[in-house]
Design a protein around this motif. Structure first.
Motif, PDB file in Angstrom:
ATOM      1  N   LEU A  78       0.827  -1.201   0.000  1.00 39.40           N
ATOM      2  CA  LEU A  78       0.000   0.000   0.000  1.00 39.40           C
ATOM      3  C   LEU A  78       0.865   1.257   0.000  1.00 39.40           C
ATOM      4  O   LEU A  78       0.540   2.237  -0.673  1.00 39.40           O
ATOM      5  N   SER A  79       1.972   1.216   0.704  1.00 44.17           N
ATOM      6  CA  SER A  79       2.874   2.380   0.776  1.00 44.17           C
ATOM      7  C   SER A  79       3.532   2.691  -0.569  1.00 44.17           C
ATOM      8  O   SER A  79       4.064   3.791  -0.752  1.00 44.17           O
ATOM      9  N   ASP A  80       3.494   1.760  -1.527  1.00 41.05           N
ATOM     10  CA  ASP A  80       4.071   1.999  -2.856  1.00 41.05           C
ATOM     11  C   ASP A  80       3.171   2.873  -3.736  1.00 41.05           C
ATOM     12  O   ASP A  80       3.625   3.400  -4.756  1.00 41.05           O
ATOM     13  N   PHE A  81       1.916   3.014  -3.371  1.00 41.65           N
ATOM     14  CA  PHE A  81       0.969   3.793  -4.163  1.00 41.65           C
ATOM     15  C   PHE A  81       0.950   5.238  -3.671  1.00 41.65           C
ATOM     16  O   PHE A  81       0.694   5.491  -2.490  1.00 41.65           O
ATOM     17  N   ASN A  82       1.208   6.192  -4.580  1.00 37.00           N
ATOM     18  CA  ASN A  82       1.202   7.611  -4.205  1.00 37.00           C
ATOM     19  C   ASN A  82      -0.144   8.054  -3.649  1.00 37.00           C
ATOM     20  O   ASN A  82      -0.198   8.891  -2.760  1.00 37.00           O
ATOM     21  N   GLU A  83      -1.225   7.494  -4.186  1.00 35.16           N
ATOM     22  CA  GLU A  83      -2.565   7.894  -3.760  1.00 35.16           C
ATOM     23  C   GLU A  83      -3.049   7.095  -2.550  1.00 35.16           C
ATOM     24  O   GLU A  83      -4.197   7.244  -2.135  1.00 35.16           O
ATOM     25  N   GLY A  84      -2.226   6.194  -2.014  1.00 28.37           N
ATOM     26  CA  GLY A  84      -2.619   5.390  -0.861  1.00 28.37           C
ATOM     27  C   GLY A  84      -3.812   4.513  -1.168  1.00 28.37           C
ATOM     28  O   GLY A  84      -3.908   3.919  -2.242  1.00 28.37           O
ATOM     29  N   ILE A  85      -4.753   4.459  -0.250  1.00 25.63           N
ATOM     30  CA  ILE A  85      -5.907   3.566  -0.380  1.00 25.63           C
ATOM     31  C   ILE A  85      -6.740   3.894  -1.617  1.00 25.63           C
ATOM     32  O   ILE A  85      -7.356   3.003  -2.217  1.00 25.63           O
ATOM     33  N   LEU A  86      -6.747   5.144  -2.038  1.00 24.02           N
ATOM     34  CA  LEU A  86      -7.538   5.529  -3.222  1.00 24.02           C
ATOM     35  C   LEU A  86      -7.065   4.823  -4.482  1.00 24.02           C
ATOM     36  O   LEU A  86      -7.842   4.632  -5.420  1.00 24.02           O
ATOM     37  N   ALA A  87      -5.815   4.408  -4.517  1.00 30.41           N
ATOM     38  CA  ALA A  87      -5.265   3.736  -5.698  1.00 30.41           C
ATOM     39  C   ALA A  87      -5.682   2.274  -5.796  1.00 30.41           C
ATOM     40  O   ALA A  87      -5.596   1.682  -6.874  1.00 30.41           O
ATOM     41  N   VAL A  88      -6.137   1.689  -4.709  1.00 33.74           N
ATOM     42  CA  VAL A  88      -6.426   0.252  -4.714  1.00 33.74           C
ATOM     43  C   VAL A  88      -7.908  -0.077  -4.562  1.00 33.74           C
ATOM     44  O   VAL A  88      -8.275  -1.242  -4.569  1.00 33.74           O
ATOM     45  N   VAL A  89      -8.759   0.946  -4.422  1.00 30.89           N
ATOM     46  CA  VAL A  89     -10.182   0.685  -4.236  1.00 30.89           C
ATOM     47  C   VAL A  89     -10.972   0.950  -5.513  1.00 30.89           C
ATOM     48  O   VAL A  89     -10.553   1.700  -6.381  1.00 30.89           O
ATOM     49  N   SER A 103     -15.477   0.953  -6.663  1.00 32.06           N
ATOM     50  CA  SER A 103     -16.844   0.889  -6.120  1.00 32.06           C
ATOM     51  C   SER A 103     -17.432  -0.488  -6.301  1.00 32.06           C
ATOM     52  O   SER A 103     -17.419  -1.041  -7.396  1.00 32.06           O
ATOM     53  N   ARG A 104     -17.950  -1.036  -5.228  1.00 33.55           N
ATOM     54  CA  ARG A 104     -18.659  -2.316  -5.280  1.00 33.55           C
ATOM     55  C   ARG A 104     -20.130  -2.048  -5.541  1.00 33.55           C
ATOM     56  O   ARG A 104     -20.746  -2.646  -6.385  1.00 33.55           O
ATOM     57  N   ASN A 105     -20.693  -1.153  -4.767  1.00 38.72           N
ATOM     58  CA  ASN A 105     -22.097  -0.803  -4.893  1.00 38.72           C
ATOM     59  C   ASN A 105     -22.181   0.712  -4.741  1.00 38.72           C
ATOM     60  O   ASN A 105     -22.144   1.228  -3.626  1.00 38.72           O
ATOM     61  N   ILE A 106     -22.295   1.408  -5.862  1.00 33.17           N
ATOM     62  CA  ILE A 106     -22.273   2.876  -5.840  1.00 33.17           C
ATOM     63  C   ILE A 106     -23.399   3.422  -4.967  1.00 33.17           C
ATOM     64  O   ILE A 106     -23.211   4.391  -4.241  1.00 33.17           O
ATOM     65  N   ASP A 107     -24.572   2.799  -5.023  1.00 29.12           N
ATOM     66  CA  ASP A 107     -25.710   3.285  -4.233  1.00 29.12           C
ATOM     67  C   ASP A 107     -25.431   3.231  -2.740  1.00 29.12           C
ATOM     68  O   ASP A 107     -25.880   4.094  -1.985  1.00 29.12           O
ATOM     69  N   LEU A 108     -24.711   2.227  -2.282  1.00 26.83           N
ATOM     70  CA  LEU A 108     -24.403   2.089  -0.863  1.00 26.83           C
ATOM     71  C   LEU A 108     -23.063   2.717  -0.492  1.00 26.83           C
ATOM     72  O   LEU A 108     -22.711   2.768   0.677  1.00 26.83           O
ATOM     73  N   GLY A 109     -22.307   3.150  -1.478  1.00 26.52           N
ATOM     74  CA  GLY A 109     -20.998   3.736  -1.215  1.00 26.52           C
ATOM     75  C   GLY A 109     -19.960   2.737  -0.760  1.00 26.52           C
ATOM     76  O   GLY A 109     -18.996   3.095  -0.102  1.00 26.52           O
ATOM     77  N   GLU A 110     -20.136   1.455  -1.084  1.00 31.57           N
ATOM     78  CA  GLU A 110     -19.185   0.426  -0.660  1.00 31.57           C
ATOM     79  C   GLU A 110     -17.982   0.393  -1.600  1.00 31.57           C
ATOM     80  O   GLU A 110     -18.130   0.460  -2.817  1.00 31.57           O
ATOM     81  N   LEU A 111     -16.811   0.274  -0.998  1.00 26.80           N
ATOM     82  CA  LEU A 111     -15.575   0.174  -1.764  1.00 26.80           C
ATOM     83  C   LEU A 111     -14.961  -1.197  -1.544  1.00 26.80           C
ATOM     84  O   LEU A 111     -15.013  -1.743  -0.444  1.00 26.80           O
TER      85      LEU A 111
END
Length: 167
Positions: free
Chosen positions: A29-40, A42-50
Motif C-alpha cells: 500500500l505504501s508503494d501507491f502515491n494515492e494510498g488507499i484511493l489507488a487500490v479501491v 466501487s462495489r455498490n455505488i448506491d451504498l458507497g461500498e468500496l
C-alpha cells in the motif's frame, strides 16, 4: 514397466510452493502515491461500498501467495486491534499499525473463511478479560502474520490494508 522421464522443469515446479506470484508485480500500500484511493473501486455505488481492485497477496518477499481475490473484501475504517507486541511487528514486511485507541484501514471479509484463497489462523488469544478471544490471520503458505484478525467463532475477518500485497 516403461521407462518414463519427467518433462524438463517439472520436478522443480512440483517443489515450488503453491500460489507463488511474480514478486516484481507485488506492491505494498505504501508503494501507491494515492494510498488507499489507488487500490479501491466501487462495489455498490448506491451504498458507497468500496472493494479492492487487486488480488491481495502475502507481502513476504519470496512468497506472494494469493490470500484473497479482487473484489471480495470491503474497505472499512474501524477501531484498531493490537496485533503486535510492544516491540512492534515481528517481520520487516509487516508495517506497524496505528496504536489503539485509534482507527485503521481494513479489508472486511464475510460471511465465512471460505471467501479466502489461502489464509491461516493462530490459536485463540485472549487480549482482554472482558473481550472475546481473537484469532490472528496469517499466510497459510509461509505463516507470515499477523495480517489481520477475527473473533473466535465469528463471521467477520479483518485484513489490515497495509499488511497485504497488491497485484
Amino acid at each position: 514397466m516403461s521407462n518414463q522421464s519427467l518433462p524438463p522443469g517439472a520436478l522443480e515446479a512440483l517443489k515450488r510452493p503453491s500460489n507463488v506470484g511474480d514478486r516484481s508485480t507485488i506492491r505494498k500500500l505504501s508503494d501507491f502515491n494515492e494510498g488507499i484511493l489507488a487500490v479501491v473501486t466501487s462495489r455498490n455505488i448506491d451504498l458507497g461500498e468500496l472493494t479492492h481492485k487487486f488480488d491481495l497477496l502475502c507481502p513476504r518477499n519470496g512468497c506472494g501467495s494469493v490470500i484473497l481475490k479482487a473484489g471480495v473484501g470491503r474497505w472499512v475504517e474501524h477501531d484498531g486491534v493490537e496485533l503486535d507486541n510492544e516491540k512492534g511487528p515481528l517481520h520487516p514486511d509487516l508495517p506497524a499499525l496505528p496504536t489503539t485507541p485509534g482507527t485503521a484501514q481494513w479489508w472486511l471479509v464475510s460471511p465465512n473463511m471460505m471467501e479466502f484463497e489461502n489464509i491461516g489462523f493462530t490459536r485463540p488469544v485472549q487480549q482482554d478479560a472482558a473481550a472475546k478471544k481473537l484469532k490472528f490471520l496469517i499466510c497459510a503458505e509461509c505463516d507470515l502474520g499477523p495480517l489481520g484478525w477475527c473473533e473466535e467463532g465469528g463471521s467477520e475477518f479483518w485484513l489490515a490494508c497495509s499488511r497485504v500485497g497488491y497485484r
